[in-house]
Design a protein around this motif. Structure first.
Motif, PDB file in Angstrom:
ATOM      1  N   LYS A   1      21.621 -12.551 -44.193  1.00 28.57           N
ATOM      2  CA  LYS A   1      21.221 -13.246 -42.965  1.00 28.57           C
ATOM      3  C   LYS A   1      20.349 -12.389 -42.066  1.00 28.57           C
ATOM      4  N   TYR A   2      20.658 -11.101 -41.943  1.00 30.23           N
ATOM      5  CA  TYR A   2      20.010 -10.258 -40.957  1.00 30.23           C
ATOM      6  C   TYR A   2      19.018  -9.284 -41.582  1.00 30.23           C
ATOM      7  N   LYS A   3      17.987  -8.966 -40.825  1.00 30.96           N
ATOM      8  CA  LYS A   3      17.138  -7.829 -41.151  1.00 30.96           C
ATOM      9  C   LYS A   3      17.533  -6.728 -40.170  1.00 30.96           C
ATOM     10  N   THR A   4      17.919  -5.572 -40.684  1.00 30.41           N
ATOM     11  CA  THR A   4      18.384  -4.494 -39.814  1.00 30.41           C
ATOM     12  C   THR A   4      17.723  -3.175 -40.197  1.00 30.41           C
ATOM     13  N   PHE A   5      17.849  -2.201 -39.299  1.00 32.30           N
ATOM     14  CA  PHE A   5      17.414  -0.838 -39.552  1.00 32.30           C
ATOM     15  C   PHE A   5      18.620   0.097 -39.545  1.00 32.30           C
ATOM     16  N   ASN A   6      18.519   1.190 -40.287  1.00 33.72           N
ATOM     17  CA  ASN A   6      19.387   2.342 -40.107  1.00 33.72           C
ATOM     18  C   ASN A   6      18.642   3.340 -39.231  1.00 33.72           C
ATOM     19  N   VAL A   7      19.383   4.228 -38.546  1.00 37.30           N
ATOM     20  CA  VAL A   7      18.756   5.163 -37.617  1.00 37.30           C
ATOM     21  C   VAL A   7      19.262   6.579 -37.861  1.00 37.30           C
ATOM     22  N   LEU A   8      18.327   7.526 -37.906  1.00 41.29           N
ATOM     23  CA  LEU A   8      18.644   8.954 -38.024  1.00 41.29           C
ATOM     24  C   LEU A   8      18.222   9.647 -36.730  1.00 41.29           C
ATOM     25  N   LEU A   9      19.172  10.298 -36.078  1.00 42.85           N
ATOM     26  CA  LEU A   9      18.920  11.071 -34.861  1.00 42.85           C
ATOM     27  C   LEU A   9      19.236  12.539 -35.128  1.00 42.85           C
ATOM     28  N   HIS A  10      18.627  13.434 -34.354  1.00 41.45           N
ATOM     29  CA  HIS A  10      18.991  14.850 -34.488  1.00 41.45           C
ATOM     30  C   HIS A  10      18.714  15.595 -33.190  1.00 41.45           C
ATOM     31  N   ASP A  11      19.430  16.685 -32.991  1.00 37.45           N
ATOM     32  CA  ASP A  11      19.155  17.623 -31.898  1.00 37.45           C
ATOM     33  C   ASP A  11      18.170  18.659 -32.410  1.00 37.45           C
ATOM     34  N   GLN A  12      17.070  18.850 -31.682  1.00 37.21           N
ATOM     35  CA  GLN A  12      16.105  19.849 -32.124  1.00 37.21           C
ATOM     36  C   GLN A  12      16.671  21.252 -31.931  1.00 37.21           C
ATOM     37  N   ARG A  13      15.987  22.237 -32.490  1.00 33.27           N
ATOM     38  CA  ARG A  13      16.461  23.623 -32.483  1.00 33.27           C
ATOM     39  C   ARG A  13      16.874  24.086 -31.078  1.00 33.27           C
ATOM     40  N   GLY A  14      18.081  24.648 -31.010  1.00 31.43           N
ATOM     41  CA  GLY A  14      18.550  25.212 -29.751  1.00 31.43           C
ATOM     42  C   GLY A  14      18.989  24.191 -28.724  1.00 31.43           C
ATOM     43  N   HIS A  15      19.103  22.936 -29.097  1.00 37.93           N
ATOM     44  CA  HIS A  15      19.478  21.884 -28.169  1.00 37.93           C
ATOM     45  C   HIS A  15      20.739  21.178 -28.659  1.00 37.93           C
ATOM     46  N   GLY A  16      21.526  20.681 -27.701  1.00 37.40           N
ATOM     47  CA  GLY A  16      22.719  19.917 -28.056  1.00 37.40           C
ATOM     48  C   GLY A  16      23.633  20.694 -28.972  1.00 37.40           C
ATOM     49  N   LYS A  17      23.923  20.124 -30.128  1.00 40.75           N
ATOM     50  CA  LYS A  17      24.844  20.737 -31.085  1.00 40.75           C
ATOM     51  C   LYS A  17      24.120  21.529 -32.167  1.00 40.75           C
ATOM     52  N   SER A  18      22.783  21.615 -32.084  1.00 40.91           N
ATOM     53  CA  SER A  18      22.026  22.411 -33.051  1.00 40.91           C
ATOM     54  C   SER A  18      21.947  23.854 -32.589  1.00 40.91           C
ATOM     55  N   SER A  19      21.967  24.785 -33.528  1.00 39.52           N
ATOM     56  CA  SER A  19      21.827  26.201 -33.179  1.00 39.52           C
ATOM     57  C   SER A  19      20.344  26.548 -33.168  1.00 39.52           C
ATOM     58  N   PHE A  20      20.019  27.822 -32.995  1.00 43.85           N
ATOM     59  CA  PHE A  20      18.628  28.243 -33.008  1.00 43.85           C
ATOM     60  C   PHE A  20      18.502  29.500 -33.855  1.00 43.85           C
ATOM     61  N   PRO A  21      17.410  29.594 -34.616  1.00 42.41           N
ATOM     62  CA  PRO A  21      17.209  30.773 -35.461  1.00 42.41           C
ATOM     63  C   PRO A  21      16.638  31.920 -34.651  1.00 42.41           C
ATOM     64  N   SER A  22      16.040  32.889 -35.328  1.00 47.67           N
ATOM     65  CA  SER A  22      15.583  34.107 -34.649  1.00 47.67           C
ATOM     66  C   SER A  22      14.263  33.908 -33.929  1.00 47.67           C
TER      67      SER A  22
END
Length: 507
Positions: A220-241
């Motif tokens: 019946k429906y047309k839907t989307f799936n969604v992928l979100l992310h925190d960029q480097r050093g933001h939110g729950k993402s860490s940051f490299p060197s």
């Protein structure tokens, strides 16, 4: 039953706080989708809900929408309750009647709750409907320093989350602005996960063959799936060197590579590399970015054209504007001068949020007091004047909780980039001209930079089209959203998705 009440009464707060309870009780995304869709009641013999669930849904629907419940609906629920009682019970009829009364009481009680929540706009959620359900999963993907060569940095990762309506649905991949987290998509997410309008090809199929095309969720429906992310050093993402003097500096192309890396890891796990041969029809329907994420989306267009059908880039530019490198340095020094922690980031937030949402944006902190609700205007040109200050305050909290190191990592990507020169990429953005390249939509809030951002994006559109159209690549579109600031998916969510959703439906 509680969720059907919430869906009918547009009580988003009530739905959100009970959906996870329903999942804990065993309801699936498919079942929740049927409960959320108030336009119909499934037949008793449907394959998605059990007979008891179908009967309970019908009772809740009629009790909430018309108050008076048809006798056959009540009898159907009583029969289903009676059948659910374990055999051998000494007083099946009495227990069934008790359960029927309890069912009626639950529906009546949560109708009261939903009316209370909506009438007082609890949590500022009364102006948007309950979200459509999706299965949410979270991931910590090892952080790629150099995705093209498969170089990882031990102990670091990108936080990502997927929202899946159906495993076969196409994907939307979003990229945040600097200083924000995945939560900045909170208000737009329910629009992206909701049933979508049929595209031109599907409408043609419906018209000529009188049947729904294959591949629609629940048929019946047309839907989307969604992928979100925190960029480097933001939110729950860490940051490299990146923050070390001799470390690899973060760049817009690196952030674009992060997007491709997440797609290859979470959406195309069978591919050994983002450069592997993939299906001619990408699973990613669109990469959508805003501000820093918008620049990363543009870089993605040039670097990974086979991974997506389309790109939507909001409130950004193809290169660092003159003077912006010094401006970012000043902001970093402002945070350092105020202790470098939350106090410093709070100072940064105080100058950033008003710039993101200048008056008369509905998220403006200058126009609206906390919790302020004003009467609807008499002018028909203004769609609504309900203040959305709680949204800007939520974004302010995201800025405050960003670490100084994370801010420096992100700011370094914006201090010196030029996507028109093609440095560090396969080609210049203006060379993305072939019919096989992704379709492109540019969006700008009319208030962003006092109109300078939309003017700059207009120049990009014109220069790009001068090369794309003769090459058969199709025109780049630009839409300006009136009354929106730097993050139009936040302050003017409905206008933003009306443009983006319709454009995506035509692809």
């Amino acid at each position: 039953m509680i969720l059907r009440v919430a869906a009918i009464n547009h009580a988003a707060f009530e739905w959100i706080h009970h959906e996870h309870v329903a999942r804990d009780a065993g309801l699936t995304t498919e079942q929740l989708y049927v409960i959320r869709d108030t336009s119909f009641l499934p037949s008793p013999g449907n394959a998605i809900l059990s007979p008891l669930q179908s009967a309970a849904l019908a009772f809740a629907h009629h009790s909430t929408s018309t108050v008076k419940v048809p006798p056959e609906v009540t009898l159907s629920l009583a029969d289903a309750l009676r059948s659910s009682i374990a055999s051998g019970s000494n007083d099946t009829e009495s227990l069934a009647q008790d359960l029927l009364v309890e069912s009626a009481a639950v529906v009546a009680s949560y109708n009261m709750v939903s009316r209370f929540l909506v009438s007082l706009d609890v949590a500022a959620m009364s102006d948007f409907p309950p979200p459509w359900p999706a299965t949410k999963s979270t991931f910590k993907v090892p952080l790629s320093v150099d995705p093209a060569n498969g170089v990882l940095e031990d102990g670091h990762f990108l936080y990502a989350e997927t929202h899946v309506t159906d495993p076969d649905a196409p994907w939307i991949v979003c990229a945040n602005s600097l200083l924000t987290t995945t939560d900045m998509w909170e208000w737009a997410l329910e629009k992206m996960l909701a049933p979508q309008p049929h595209g031109a090809k599907e409408v043609e199929t419906l018209g000529t063959e009188g049947m729904l095309p294959d591949g629609l969720f629940l048929g019946k429906y047309k839907t989307f799936n969604v992928l979100l992310h925190d960029q480097r050093g933001h939110g729950k993402s860490s940051f490299p060197s990146n923050t070390k003097p001799d470390g690899l500096q973060c760049t817009i192309p690196i952030l674009a590579s992060d997007i491709a890396y997440l797609i290859s890891t979470l959406i195309l796990p069978s591919s050994s590399s983002v450069r592997s041969t993939i299906d001619s029809e990408p699973k990613v329907h669109a990469v959508i970015g805003v501000s820093q994420g918008g620049a990363a989306a543009l870089a993605f267009t040039a670097m990974y054209p086979l991974l997506t059908k389309s790109v939507v880039s909001c409130d950004t530019g193809p290169r660092t504007p003159e003077g912006n490198k010094a401006a970012w340095t000043e902001r970093i020094e402002l945070v350092k001068a105020n202790g470098g922690g939350e106090d410093g980031m709070r100072k940064l937030a105080a100058i950033t949020v008003p710039r993101w949402f200048p008056a008369p944006s509905r998220c403006s902190t200058e126009m609206y007091l906390p919790g302020q609700i004003l009467s609807p205007p008499s002018s028909p040109e203004v769609s609504s004047i309900y203040g959305r200050r709680p949204r800007s305050e939520a974004l302010q909290a995201q800025i405050v909780t960003t670490s100084l190191d994370g801010f420096i990592v992100g700011a370094s990507a914006l201090q010196d980039y030029d996507l028109l020169a093609g440095t560090g990429m396969n080609r210049s953005l203006l060379d993305v001209t072939s019919p096989a390249d992704p379709k492109v939509l540019l969006i700008a809030g009319s208030l962003d930079g006092g109109g300078k951002v939309s003017n700059g994006m207009g120049k990009l559109r014109d220069a790009w089209n001068a090369k794309r159209i003769p090459a058969g690549g199709g025109s780049v579109k630009l839409e300006v959203i009136e009354g929106a600031g730097h993050l139009p998916m936040v302050d003017e969510t409905e206008k933003w998705w009306d443009i983006v959703g319709k454009w995506l439906a035509g692809i």
